[in-house]
Design a protein around this motif. Sequence first.
Motif, mmCIF file in Angstrom:
data_model
loop_
_atom_site.group_PDB
_atom_site.id
_atom_site.type_symbol
_atom_site.label_atom_id
_atom_site.label_comp_id
_atom_site.label_asym_id
_atom_site.label_seq_id
_atom_site.Cartn_x
_atom_site.Cartn_y
_atom_site.Cartn_z
ATOM 1 N N CYS A 72 59.983 45.363 163.531
ATOM 2 C CA CYS A 72 58.999 45.047 162.558
ATOM 3 C C CYS A 72 57.775 44.213 162.655
ATOM 4 C CB CYS A 72 59.822 44.854 161.289
ATOM 5 S SG CYS A 72 61.268 45.724 160.664
ATOM 6 N N GLU A 73 56.577 44.129 162.060
ATOM 7 C CA GLU A 73 55.671 43.417 162.314
ATOM 8 C C GLU A 73 55.077 42.977 161.037
ATOM 9 O OE1 GLU A 73 51.560 43.454 165.297
ATOM 10 O OE2 GLU A 73 52.951 45.246 165.162
ATOM 11 N N ALA A 74 54.540 41.839 160.886
ATOM 12 C CA ALA A 74 54.005 41.114 159.731
ATOM 13 C C ALA A 74 52.547 41.411 159.743
ATOM 14 C CB ALA A 74 54.499 39.860 159.304
ATOM 15 N N PHE A 75 51.891 41.479 158.820
ATOM 16 C CA PHE A 75 50.490 41.320 158.619
ATOM 17 C C PHE A 75 49.990 40.648 157.397
ATOM 18 C CE2 PHE A 75 51.096 44.984 161.238
ATOM 19 C CZ PHE A 75 50.375 44.668 162.251
ATOM 20 N N CYS A 76 48.708 39.896 157.528
ATOM 21 C CA CYS A 76 48.254 39.352 156.034
ATOM 22 C C CYS A 76 46.963 39.587 155.991
ATOM 23 C CB CYS A 76 48.415 37.717 156.027
ATOM 24 S SG CYS A 76 47.214 36.789 157.404
ATOM 25 N N ALA A 77 46.485 39.696 154.601
ATOM 26 C CA ALA A 77 44.854 40.081 154.325
ATOM 27 C C ALA A 77 44.161 39.267 155.075
ATOM 28 C CB ALA A 77 44.975 39.930 152.530
ATOM 29 N N CYS A 102 52.448 42.203 154.298
ATOM 30 C CA CYS A 102 53.020 43.318 154.264
ATOM 31 C C CYS A 102 53.841 43.563 155.785
ATOM 32 C CB CYS A 102 52.166 44.616 154.229
ATOM 33 S SG CYS A 102 51.065 44.543 155.396
ATOM 34 N N VAL A 103 54.978 43.845 155.687
ATOM 35 C CA VAL A 103 55.805 44.112 156.849
ATOM 36 C C VAL A 103 56.109 45.525 157.103
ATOM 37 C CG1 VAL A 103 57.955 43.746 157.730
ATOM 38 C CG2 VAL A 103 57.044 41.967 156.555
ATOM 39 N N SER A 184 66.231 39.350 152.086
ATOM 40 C CA SER A 184 65.589 40.542 152.019
ATOM 41 C C SER A 184 66.412 41.466 152.364
ATOM 42 C CB SER A 184 64.168 40.601 152.984
ATOM 43 O OG SER A 184 63.912 41.862 153.089
ATOM 44 N N LYS A 185 66.398 42.804 151.692
ATOM 45 C CA LYS A 185 67.314 43.611 152.149
ATOM 46 C C LYS A 185 66.404 44.650 153.177
ATOM 47 C CE LYS A 185 69.763 44.434 147.686
ATOM 48 N NZ LYS A 185 70.239 45.226 146.951
ATOM 49 N N ILE A 186 65.262 44.411 153.509
ATOM 50 C CA ILE A 186 64.618 45.199 154.470
ATOM 51 C C ILE A 186 64.558 44.500 155.698
ATOM 52 C CG2 ILE A 186 62.147 45.900 155.136
ATOM 53 C CD1 ILE A 186 63.652 47.485 152.993
ATOM 54 N N ILE A 187 64.232 42.903 155.893
ATOM 55 C CA ILE A 187 64.344 42.307 157.034
ATOM 56 C C ILE A 187 65.973 41.744 157.114
ATOM 57 C CG2 ILE A 187 63.159 40.561 158.330
ATOM 58 C CD1 ILE A 187 60.765 40.693 156.501
ATOM 59 N N SER A 188 66.644 42.281 158.087
ATOM 60 C CA SER A 188 67.765 41.709 158.319
ATOM 61 C C SER A 188 68.082 40.447 158.643
ATOM 62 C CB SER A 188 68.710 42.753 159.041
ATOM 63 O OG SER A 188 70.115 42.395 159.447
ATOM 64 N N ASP A 189 68.885 39.696 157.661
ATOM 65 C CA ASP A 189 69.238 38.382 158.236
ATOM 66 C C ASP A 189 67.945 37.394 157.821
ATOM 67 O OD1 ASP A 189 71.596 38.944 159.234
ATOM 68 O OD2 ASP A 189 70.777 39.430 161.144
ATOM 69 N N PHE A 190 66.923 37.779 157.301
ATOM 70 C CA PHE A 190 65.793 36.943 156.981
ATOM 71 C C PHE A 190 66.074 36.222 155.479
ATOM 72 C CE2 PHE A 190 61.878 36.040 154.643
ATOM 73 C CZ PHE A 190 61.323 35.302 155.468
ATOM 74 N N LYS A 191 65.890 34.881 155.496
ATOM 75 C CA LYS A 191 66.031 34.044 154.276
ATOM 76 C C LYS A 191 64.792 33.183 154.039
ATOM 77 C CE LYS A 191 71.104 33.784 154.944
ATOM 78 N NZ LYS A 191 72.229 33.042 154.854
ATOM 79 N N LEU A 192 64.462 33.029 152.838
ATOM 80 C CA LEU A 192 63.291 32.296 152.478
ATOM 81 C C LEU A 192 64.071 30.987 151.752
ATOM 82 C CD1 LEU A 192 60.173 32.025 152.727
ATOM 83 C CD2 LEU A 192 60.093 33.228 150.804
#
Length: 214
Positions: A72-77, A102-103, A184-192
């Motif tokens: 997965c890759e993240a982009f910002c405006a 967006c991811v 996130s349910k989309i990004i496994s193991d990611f926590k904020l």
Amino acid sequence: MKKPELPNKVEEPLSEYGHYTYADYLTWQMDEMVELIKGKIFKQAAAPRVNHQRVLAMVFNTIYNFLKGQKCEAFCAPFDVRLPVKSKRNEDIDTVVQPDICVICDPEKIDEFGCIGAPDLIIEILSPGNNRKEIQNKYEVYEESGVQEYWVIHPNECTLMIYTLVEGKYLPSKLFTIGEIVESKIISDFKLDLTEVFENICFQFPPLKQPFIC
């Protein structure tokens, strides 16, 4: 993937009340950032507020660093996300948005011009004056386009809401705030950690006395 053809540039759309497509969008040269939502033009009235940018930097850097070396890759405006309905032809696409973050986990959706198709995760950070666009208009197109997770962050209230797509409809989470950790349910193991996101905001400025204008 075939590149979009770039027509001769024109200064502005003829009318803000017409119905436009990505083919039209490519011809415009405008000072402010614009988005197309179902053919309608939405202009960004002014630069984002400082709290918006603080939250954007913190959240994007956290996600970007977490995803290093992953699919997965993240982009910002500013980053164009085209959301096709009928086809991927420039003349048929009438929704082009620039999410704050967006991811995208499918590399086939990424081309020279941005993303074509629904990102897996979109994060929007509210600013004065854009609440209706983010909460109503974008909510609808993100749901219809199949964005799996849609996060809405309110900097001045220090809150985060997650909408998860279930059988084609968004289900809202509880309202998260300082002291909580969001997963996130989309990004496994990611926590904020929302304390880290909001600690330099919510304890620096008092809450706004006037509500945001929709």
